[in-house]
Design an enzyme around this catalytic site. Structure first.
Site, short mmCIF file in Angstrom:
data_model
loop_
_atom_site.label_atom_id
_atom_site.label_comp_id
_atom_site.label_asym_id
_atom_site.label_seq_id
_atom_site.Cartn_x
_atom_site.Cartn_y
_atom_site.Cartn_z
CE LYS A 38 -3.73 -2.51 0.24
NZ LYS A 38 -3.28 -3.60 -0.66
CD GLU B 226 -4.56 6.10 3.91
OE1 GLU B 226 -5.75 5.86 4.20
OE2 GLU B 226 -4.03 5.69 2.86
CG HIS C 283 -13.30 -4.09 6.40
ND1 HIS C 283 -13.33 -2.75 6.09
CD2 HIS C 283 -13.04 -4.18 7.71
CE1 HIS C 283 -13.08 -2.06 7.19
NE2 HIS C 283 -12.89 -2.90 8.19
NE ARG D 119 -10.17 -9.51 -6.20
CZ ARG D 119 -9.92 -8.56 -5.31
NH1 ARG D 119 -8.69 -8.21 -5.07
NH2 ARG D 119 -10.89 -7.95 -4.66
C1 MV4 Z 1 -10.15 4.28 5.01
C2 MV4 Z 1 -11.35 4.74 5.60
C3 MV4 Z 1 -11.39 6.07 6.04
N1 MV4 Z 1 -10.30 6.86 5.96
N2 MV4 Z 1 -9.09 5.09 4.91
C4 MV4 Z 1 -11.34 -0.32 4.87
C5 MV4 Z 1 -10.43 -1.45 4.42
C6 MV4 Z 1 -9.84 -0.93 3.19
N3 MV4 Z 1 -10.67 -1.33 2.06
C7 MV4 Z 1 -9.80 0.55 3.37
N4 MV4 Z 1 -10.85 0.87 4.30
C8 MV4 Z 1 -11.05 2.13 4.72
N5 MV4 Z 1 -10.03 3.00 4.58
C9 MV4 Z 1 -9.16 6.37 5.40
N6 MV4 Z 1 -8.07 7.16 5.35
C10 MV4 Z 1 -12.44 3.87 5.70
C11 MV4 Z 1 -12.28 2.57 5.29
C12 MV4 Z 1 -13.42 1.68 5.48
C13 MV4 Z 1 -14.06 1.14 4.41
C14 MV4 Z 1 -13.60 1.41 3.13
C15 MV4 Z 1 -14.27 0.86 2.08
C16 MV4 Z 1 -15.37 0.06 2.28
C17 MV4 Z 1 -15.81 -0.23 3.54
C18 MV4 Z 1 -15.16 0.31 4.63
C19 MV4 Z 1 -15.61 0.05 5.92
C20 MV4 Z 1 -14.95 0.59 6.96
C21 MV4 Z 1 -13.84 1.40 6.76
#
Ligand code: MV4
Length: 499
Positions: free
Chosen positions: A116, A200, A235, A292
């Site tokens: 990442k 972040e 997630h 993918r």
């Molecule tokens: C984030 C976020 C808020 N702020 N990054 C969740 C796992 C990965 N897919 C990234 N995710 C997130 N990153 C920042 N800086 C909120 C999430 C997140 C989320 C993102 C996409 C889909 C569902 C989610 C559920 C909880 C948190």
């Protein structure tokens, strides 16, 4: 054109890929573990080979076994599907070393996008917006604490090798930082064998919007518009749709251009997805790139009429993209519901057992991509997703109505599914109003219980399930199934397909 493809996967995606190959006159090879011997993907393929032991590491994750079969059957290419080995750079490299075409991007690109920190740095250098943060590699001498002061709380700690939320910690103040960093490191180490972290700005309730990419091996790259994937539980995506109600044409254009720019920058080839976070101020930020084919690719196919899997096969055969960005249009609205063998009434515990009956809706613009059929045994070895139910209509309200009808006619007996949960989401006012973000399920379904008496088929299934469990309990002297080697609690672990 490739003449024979080994599909290194199982379930609905294996069936989906096999059908695309056969439509193109490509011979197909299925692989199957002992418990999958009678699965639909085995019957669909032209040839099939056993993997033996059903545990993932001994079967669908076993690179030497899979490559040996590929050589034995003369497959020129391998399609990994999603999950399993689909994002393992070592598998892509092993295929290349064996002279077998891996249907996906290069091992190097998979490797780069799996880190990442490296992915974010590459995207920032390409002018793709990234979430303000700190990696420790800035070379500025800034400390973690100074970065928090610069960024402003709340901040989010993430695992550099991670995904799906593992190793994530929200930090609201400086006094929480040290403990959060320590526990995130521990979880990242145990989950990914790599405890590297990044920091972040924490985006409050963002949307998860992703863009489908198609890139050939001649440098041509297009996007196939967006997918709204914010409705996730732990997630794990549950419902996806396209288009997103949050995008207007201007924002769609800018995000699509950023996605294409991201793919071009890293020399991406084949099908891939660029994930963004969209905040309340309609700022978008690169989140990660999935190297993918994704579960939810089907909704993009319904609104663009582009067969993504067929283009994967053509690109892997060396063909140029015969469609330009202007050739692709987005029409109507599509929604996908993931059908999981889980019991929403019991904390979504995986539900296993014989699928005594499965009766699914059929109709105009209803697509059902399934990896199961009546009589198969749903086992605890693999991800509990059984099928995807996709509907298409001219507009979102009609698509919601169609999905409601389809879900209320989706009947399974013998295995409990999340269909009642899906119906509740589709019928929820916030969903119908498009008021969706990544906290939708946590916000509206925290202590989800069935809002009405379960549909009769669920009651019958529960009765059968209880009968089945009683029979097992009687037979095995009261074993609750939670402590045997095959208990869902023992084997599910992290083997979840894409998140
Ligand atoms: C984030 C976020 C808020 N702020 N990054 C969740 C796992 C990965 N897919 C990234 N995710 C997130 N990153 C920042 N800086 C909120 C999430 C997140 C989320 C993102 C996409 C889909 C569902 C989610 C559920 C909880 C948190």
């Amino acid at each position: 054109m490739i003449e024979k493809v080994l599909v290194a996967n199982r379930g609905e995606i294996a069936v989906r890929i096999i059908k695309a190959c056969q439509e193109m006159g490509i011979r197909t090879v299925a692989i199957y573990s002992d418990v999958d011997a009678d699965s639909p993907h085995v019957h669909a393929a032209d040839e099939s080979y056993p993997l033996g032991d059903p545990t993932p590491s001994e079967s669908y994750l076993n690179i030497p076994k899979i490559l040996a079969i590929a050589k034995e059957c003369g497959a020129e290419a391998i399609h990994p599907g999603y999950g399993f080995l689909s994002e393992r750079a070592e598998f892509a490299k092993a295929c290349a070393d064996a002279g077998i075409k891996f249907i996906g991007p290069s091992a190097d690109v998979i490797d780069k996008m799996g880190d990442k920190i490296q992915a974010k740095k590459t995207m920032a250098n390409a002018g793709v917006p990234v979430i303000p943060g700190f990696t420790g590699y800035e070379g500025s001498g800034e400390t973690l604490e100074q970065a928090c002061q610069r960024i402003g709380f709340p901040v989010l700690i993430k695992a550099a090798a991670g995904g799906g939320g593992k190793g994530m910690r929200i930090v609201d103040s400086m006094d929480q930082l040290a403990d959060a960093e320590e526990s995130a490191k521990r979880e990242a180490k145990s989950a990914f064998g790599n405890d590297e972290l990044l920091l972040e700005k924490y985006l409050e309730k963002p949307r998860h919007i992703e863009f489908q990419i198609l890139a050939d091996e001649k440098g041509n790259v297009i996007h196939l518009f967006e997918r709204e994937c914010s409705i996730q539980r732990r997630h794990q995506k549950v419902i996806e749709e396209t288009p997103s109600v949050a995008l207007d044409d201007d924002l769609r254009q800018r995000m699509g251009d950023a996605a294409v720019q991201a793919a071009k920058t890293i020399g991406y080839t084949n099908a891939g997805t660029v994930e963004f976070m969209l905040d309340h101020d309609r700022n978008f930020y690169f989140l990660e790139m999935n190297t993918r084919l994704q579960v939810e690719h089907a909704i993009t196919e319904m609104t663009t009429h582009v067969d993504i899997v067929k283009w994967q096969l053509r690109i892997a055969s060396g063909e140029e993209l015969a469609i330009s960005q202007d050739d692709v249009s987005q029409n109507g609205h599509a929604i996908e519901c993931r059908i999981y063998a889980e019991d929403p009434e019991q904390g979504f515990i995986p539900s296993t057992g014989k699928l005594h009956m499965v009766d699914v809706p059929d109709g105009v613009n209803i697509r059902h991509d399934t990896g199961v059929k009546q009589g198969v045994e749903v086992t605890p070895y693999y991800d509990p997703m059984l099928a995807k139910l996709i509907v298409y209509a001219e507009n979102r309200p009609d698509a919601i109505k169609k999905m409601q009808w389809a879900l209320s006619n989706y009947i399974t007996l013998g295995v409990t599914t999340n269909v009642p949960f899906l119906r509740e989401i589709i019928e929820h006012g916030a969903f119908r109003g498009g008021d969706i973000d990544t906290h939708f399920i946590d916000s509206h379904f925290k202590d989800w219980i069935m809002s009405e008496d379960p549909p009769v088929e669920v009651l019958i299934a529960a009765a059968i399930d209880d009968l089945g469990r009683t029979a097992v309990a009687t037979h095995d002297g009261g074993d609750e199934g939670h402590d045997d080697a095959h208990s869902p609690w023992k084997t599910m672990g992290a083997w979840r397909i894409d998140s």
